[in-house]
Scaffold this motif. Structure first.
Motif, short mmCIF file in Angstrom:
data_model
loop_
_atom_site.label_atom_id
_atom_site.label_comp_id
_atom_site.label_asym_id
_atom_site.label_seq_id
_atom_site.Cartn_x
_atom_site.Cartn_y
_atom_site.Cartn_z
N LEU A 177 0.81 -1.22 0.00
CA LEU A 177 0.00 0.00 0.00
C LEU A 177 0.85 1.28 0.00
CD1 LEU A 177 -2.84 -1.01 2.48
CD2 LEU A 177 -2.90 -0.98 -0.02
N GLU A 178 2.16 1.10 0.03
CA GLU A 178 3.00 2.30 0.02
C GLU A 178 2.89 3.02 -1.32
OE1 GLU A 178 7.21 2.11 1.37
OE2 GLU A 178 6.61 0.16 2.14
N ASP A 179 2.99 4.32 -1.24
CA ASP A 179 2.96 5.12 -2.45
C ASP A 179 4.38 5.17 -3.05
OD1 ASP A 179 1.66 6.53 -4.33
OD2 ASP A 179 1.06 8.18 -3.00
N HIS A 180 4.45 5.46 -4.35
CA HIS A 180 5.76 5.69 -4.98
C HIS A 180 5.84 7.17 -5.32
CE1 HIS A 180 4.83 1.43 -5.92
NE2 HIS A 180 6.06 1.30 -5.45
N ILE A 181 6.68 7.89 -4.61
CA ILE A 181 6.69 9.34 -4.83
C ILE A 181 7.52 9.72 -6.05
CG2 ILE A 181 6.16 9.91 -2.42
CD1 ILE A 181 9.14 10.61 -2.05
N ILE A 182 8.45 8.85 -6.44
CA ILE A 182 9.28 9.10 -7.63
C ILE A 182 9.68 7.74 -8.21
CG2 ILE A 182 10.37 11.34 -7.13
CD1 ILE A 182 12.66 9.70 -5.78
#
Ligand code: PLP
Length: 398
Positions: free
Chosen positions: A224-229
């Motif tokens: 569920l972690e986002d990928h910021i880059i």
């Protein structure tokens, strides 16, 4: 110099903690890891020791440089000013970013000469990357002033100078980001490891994400972690971090030993008026991994280098002919030898590294010898060493 000389029970204990849980990954597995967060603990302790807000521990020093460049927004076509006396990793990290290394002379600190930087500036210059070579510092405040005046990023390669400082402030904490290496032969080692430090939360967040495929590391469900880059994988394992944690606790001991050993050898060499010592802007902040000195000319230095080897004084480096740290012998770099070709070959007006001329650096390197300072020398070994060194210089003077 290297922390591996004092590898012992402390390292075994930290590694055993990790083996006992079976959690080799630095993120997640909260319950199974039984409270052991080796990478995270190392980061907190290194940041505290350096007096900075943030630290990210990664797979090696080259990775640290790649991460720092990426987080600082340095990429395709940007020029980065570097010294010609460094380890090739500094240059490789710049090339990997798609950026262009531009070489500027060193001075008698064996690091970038702040006075020479102006002539290396072009409209493409984005950053200056000073390297604190062989355990001690550049004129880092002057370089920083130059960068601030021209709105350039400063990233420090402090891979060889962990524990060093300038006027009480840790090397690696003067620029926007500082990079360290904990490879097998560095002052403290993880086996393989590196770190970036910064006081800038935004840079840290980018660095932390870039080193792990852009994951934001928020929450404890990786799915569920986002990928910021977009990023890459420059992660360290818990096993390596565990070794580093034990080594970090030995850093003060290591520095104290190195400084004492270095002083003994330096005092002996100081009897020879032909020998001049490397300029160290703040001698108290020298991490003392090497003793570097200047001889009157190239012939003298070559003779000294040969005699030291003949006499069995190991750990002496005449960098001018050594393949490791000076640009002169880097034929693979000068021809940009790379299996697939490098982005830089697409850049118009790129420097012709085969024709590079750095007469001032050459003049310094031709006359420089560095002696590695070991931790494990006994009192007897140290005095025998000093005897041999003294004999060599008595002989060459005649
Ligand atoms: C060792 C070193 C590096 C690279 O570190 P690794 O951990 O071996 O990748 C970079 N710069 C300098 C000056 C070094 O000595």
């Amino acid at each position: 110099m290297p922390g591996f000389e004092i590898f012992g029970e402390e390292e075994r204990k930290e590694v055993q903690d990790v083996l006992d849980t079976g959690v080799l990954f630095r993120y997640g597995f909260d319950a199974a890891r039984k409270g052991h967060w080796k990478a995270r603990t190392f980061e907190t302790e290194l940041a505290k020791r350096m007096g900075v807000e943030y630290c990210h521990l990664c797979s090696n020093g080259t990775a640290a440089l790649c991460i720092a460049l990426a987080a600082s927004g340095i990429g395709a076509g940007d020029e980065v000013i570097v010294p010609p006396f460094t380890f090739i990793a500094t240059v490789e990290a710049i090339l990997a970013a798609g950026a262009i290394p531009v070489f500027s002379d060193i001075d008698d600190t064996l690091c970038l000469d702040p006075q020479a930087l102006e002539s290396a500036i072009t409209p493409r210059t984005k950053a200056v990357l000073p390297v604190h070579m062989c355990g001690a510092m550049a004129h880092i405040e002057d370089i920083k002033k130059f960068c601030v005046q021209r709105d350039l990023v400063m990233i420090e390669d402090a891979c060889q100078s962990v524990g060093g400082s300038y006027n009480g402030k840790s090397l690696g904490t003067f620029g926007q980001m500082g990079c360290f290496s904990f490879d097998a032969v560095k002052t403290i080692t993880c086996g393989e490891g590196g770190a970036v430090v910064t006081d800038d939360k935004k840079l840290y967040t980018l660095a932390d994400a870039y080193a792990d495929h852009g994951h934001d590391h928020i929450g404890n469900d990786r799915g569920l972690e986002d990928h910021i880059i977009l990023g890459s994988n420059f992660r360290i394992s818990e096993l390596n971090a565990a070794v580093g944690l034990a080594q970090l606790n030995k850093l003060d001991f290591i520095l104290e030993k190195q400084r004492a050993h270095k002083k003994a050898i330096k005092d002996a060499l100081a009897h020879f008026p032909e020998i001049g010592f490397r300029k160290i802007p703040d001698p108290q902040g020298d991490s003392a991994t090497f003793l570097s000195f200047f001889l009157p000319d190239e012939a003298f230095a070559r003779a000294a280098s040969t005699s030291l080897a003949d006499e069995g004084v190991d750990g002496c480096f005449y960098w001018y002919v050594n393949n490791w740290h000076y640009i002169r012998q880097w034929d693979h770099f000068k021809t940009l030898k790379s299996p697939a070709g490098l982005p830089i070959t697409l850049v118009k007006d790129r420097p012709d590294y085969g024709k590079i001329q750095l007469p001032k650096s050459d003049d310094i390197m031709k006359r420089t010898i560095s002696m590695q300072i070991k931790l494990s020398w006994s009192v007897d070994e140290l005095s025998q060493r000093i005897e041999k060194i003294t004999k060599v210089f008595q002989k060459i003077r005649k």
